[in-house]
Design an enzyme around this catalytic site. Structure first.
Site, mmCIF file in Angstrom:
data_model
loop_
_atom_site.group_PDB
_atom_site.id
_atom_site.type_symbol
_atom_site.label_atom_id
_atom_site.label_comp_id
_atom_site.label_asym_id
_atom_site.label_seq_id
_atom_site.Cartn_x
_atom_site.Cartn_y
_atom_site.Cartn_z
ATOM 1 N N GLU A 183 0.822 -1.218 0.000
ATOM 2 C CA GLU A 183 0.000 0.000 0.000
ATOM 3 C C GLU A 183 0.857 1.270 0.000
ATOM 4 O OE1 GLU A 183 -4.094 -1.659 1.936
ATOM 5 O OE2 GLU A 183 -2.895 -0.373 3.205
ATOM 6 N N GLU A 376 -5.453 -8.332 -1.161
ATOM 7 C CA GLU A 376 -6.172 -8.188 0.109
ATOM 8 C C GLU A 376 -7.634 -7.899 -0.199
ATOM 9 O OE1 GLU A 376 -4.737 -5.386 3.057
ATOM 10 O OE2 GLU A 376 -2.663 -5.847 2.555
HETATM 11 P P1 P53 Z 1 -7.251 -3.273 9.379
HETATM 12 C C1 P53 Z 1 -6.737 1.323 6.025
HETATM 13 C C2 P53 Z 1 -7.454 1.365 4.842
HETATM 14 C C3 P53 Z 1 -7.197 0.420 3.863
HETATM 15 C C4 P53 Z 1 -6.238 -0.554 4.049
HETATM 16 O O1 P53 Z 1 -6.948 -3.144 7.821
HETATM 17 C C5 P53 Z 1 -5.522 -0.591 5.230
HETATM 18 C C6 P53 Z 1 -5.778 0.350 6.223
HETATM 19 C C7 P53 Z 1 -5.024 0.337 7.499
HETATM 20 O O2 P53 Z 1 -5.913 0.076 8.504
HETATM 21 O O3 P53 Z 1 -4.533 -1.478 5.426
HETATM 22 C C8 P53 Z 1 -4.503 -2.744 4.836
HETATM 23 O O4 P53 Z 1 -6.240 -4.241 9.920
HETATM 24 C C9 P53 Z 1 -3.156 -3.304 5.187
HETATM 25 C C10 P53 Z 1 -3.201 -4.426 6.179
HETATM 26 C C11 P53 Z 1 -4.399 -4.249 7.086
HETATM 27 C C12 P53 Z 1 -5.642 -4.363 6.244
HETATM 28 O O5 P53 Z 1 -5.648 -3.381 5.238
HETATM 29 O O6 P53 Z 1 -7.101 -1.925 9.945
HETATM 30 O O7 P53 Z 1 -2.342 -3.643 4.096
HETATM 31 O O8 P53 Z 1 -1.973 -4.460 6.866
HETATM 32 O O9 P53 Z 1 -4.414 -5.133 8.156
HETATM 33 C C13 P53 Z 1 -6.934 -4.276 7.013
HETATM 34 O O10 P53 Z 1 -8.648 -3.812 9.505
#
Ligand code: P53
Length: 479
Positions: A183, A376
């Protein structure tokens, strides 16, 4: 005509994790301290990950979930066996930089760290799982932050290059899919977590962020060059936190706001996939008095070493408005977005939009015409296990099934090229945004709570068998 339900042959189904959110063992076998270790759960987390409040070491009165996380460092064999049981074709994981170079600026790597990942990759191959490796998933050795200011320093190019050369050489034949920065656009939204940046009083933050972004972009090009030189089989991708911005209304100024918001993110991929800074960025920098230092050689590296594929995370679409009165209401989130009245949201307020995934896939394909990889996607939710640790997570199955259908439509009906799909947090892990364990994404339940209590025992959720079937039928079981 009947609808084709399967995905292309060889489609890479799997799951994704990141080192700091699952490994734990933060000081085992010579590992050095990293930014991702010193971000606590709780009210100060947002200020710390955005670089507004400095926290460079563990402090009294805070809980740091990454220290132990789900202890995958010691349990990876058990966990990979479960991934194998689900039939994963690929496993996306990340390297903790400070296991390989504990301080970051050493000349020689830490053998124990290298050995750990070698064992892990070999374990994957036992089950026919192809590793997909994120070189840096938000982590930066603390020493590099204290000594050089993280990615604001050009010195980082040298340290990152050494890390990449070490990895590509050591894991030749074991790994062929690489992502340079997780990201990469997160540097704008969470600069301490994303790039080890902290700001001084009165500093031009935008200037610092874009200078650091330039360093990361050049580092990414150098990594791509090296990866191809060391093993022509290597495929290198960039990684974007994606999600289209919809205009809040059909007022042209809202449509324009959506384009501008999207450009803030595509800016990075424009450079990594097309090899040049886009004109809209150059004119914006000039207008805003941002002066990014760069050399001719940098520009040549960017031009000559573009990525082989484009990967992204997708959880939600976003809504943008050009009306200042409307925007006042939404400040304060990592990714500020207005509410979309047509969508439902998760328990954490993330708006659920499967068609938005098809829209995003098509937009990225139209923009770059490079193969894509969804690395993801998933639903963060509260799970309530029964006494055996079983969770009937139909809500997660519904979310994932709808997104699988959306990507199938994008492939089979729209003709986009997609190499694979790895769901986020295939085993429950620590949330990056909030530091919670309670926000779970997994097919595998892990007995651990927000305070770090629990046995760490793994158990299968209902979605475990569901996903196994999806992989076994190459998507056809999703009707
Ligand atoms: P969590 C914010 C918005 C979009 C993606 O997020 C993000 C985030 C950070 O919060 O991060 C990605 O754990 C990232 C992962 C993360 C996942 O999204 O806040 O690449 O490390 O865990 C989900 O629910």
């Amino acid at each position: 005509m009947t609808e084709k339900l399967t995905f292309p042959d060889g489609f890479l189904w799997g799951g994704a994790t990141a080192a700091n959110q699952c490994e734990g063992a933060y000081d085992a076998d010579g590992r050095g301290l990293a930014n991702v270790d010193v971000v606590p759960i709780g009210a100060d987390r947002l200020a710390i990950i955005t670089g507004k409040k400095k926290m460079f070491d563990f402090e009294e009165g805070y809980f740091y979930p990454a220290k132990e996380a789900i202890d995958m460092y010691h349990r990876f064999k058990e966990d990979i066996a479960l991934f194998g049981e689900m039939g994963f074709k690929t496993y996306r994981m990340s390297i903790a930089w400070s296991r390989i170079f504990p301080k970051g600026d050493e000349l020689e790597p830490n053998e124990a760290g290298l050995k750990f990942y070698e064992d892990l990759f070999k374990e994957c191959h036992k089950y026919g799982i192809e590793p997909l490796v994120t070189i840096t998933h938000f982590d930066c050795p603390m020493h590099l932050i204290e000594q050089y200011g993280g990615w604001r320093s050009r010195k980082m190019l040298e340290f990152y290059e050494r890390l990449c050369r070490t990895l590509f050489t050591r894991y030749k034949g074991l790994v062929k899919y690489w992502l340079t920065f997780n990201e990469i656009n997160m540097i704008l939204h969470a600069p301490f977590m994303g790039a080890g940046l902290c700001f001084e009083e009165g500093e031009n933050e935008e200037q610092v962020k874009y200078q650091a972004a330039h360093h990361e972009l050049v580092a990414s090009a150098i990594a791509t060059k090296l990866a191809h030189e060391i093993d022509p089989e290597n495929k290198v991708g960039c990684m974007l936190a994606a999600g289209q911005n919809y205009p809040n209304t059909c007022h042209p100024r809202d449509v324009w706001a959506g384009i501008e918001e999207d450009r803030k993110n595509y800016f990075f991929i424009d450079v990594q996939a097309r090899g040049e800074y886009p004109n809209y960025a150059k004119t914006a920098w000039e207008r805003e008095g941002i002066n990014v230092e760069m050399t001719e050689e940098d520009l040549q590296l960017l031009k000559e070493h573009t990525v082989d594929f484009i990967s992204f995370s997708y959880y939600s679409s976003r809504v943008a408005s050009g009306d200042p009165k409307v925007n006042e209401l939404t400040e304060g989130n990592i990714f500020a977005s207005l509410k979309n009245p047509y969508l439902e949201a998760s328990e954490w307020g993330w708006q659920i939009d499967p068609l938005g995934l098809r829209i995003t896939l098509n937009t990225i394909w139209d923009r770059y015409q490079k193969p894509m990889f969804i690395v993801e996607n998933g639903l963060g939710a509260v799970d309530t296990p029964d006494e055996n640790g079983y969770v009937a997570d139909d809500y997660r199955i519904d979310y994932l099934a709808a997104h699988v259908k959306a990507m199938r439509e994008a492939i089979n009906e729209d003709g986009v090229v997609l190499w694979g799909y790895t769901t986020w947090g295939c085993i429950d892990l620590v949330s990056a945004g909030t530091g919670e364990m309670k926000k779970r994404y997994g097919f595998i339940y892990v007995d651990r709570d927000n305070e770090g209590k629990g046995t760490l025992k793994r158990s299968k959720k209902k979605s475990f068998d569901w996903y196994k079937e999806v992989v076994a039928t190459n998507g056809a079981s999703v009707k």
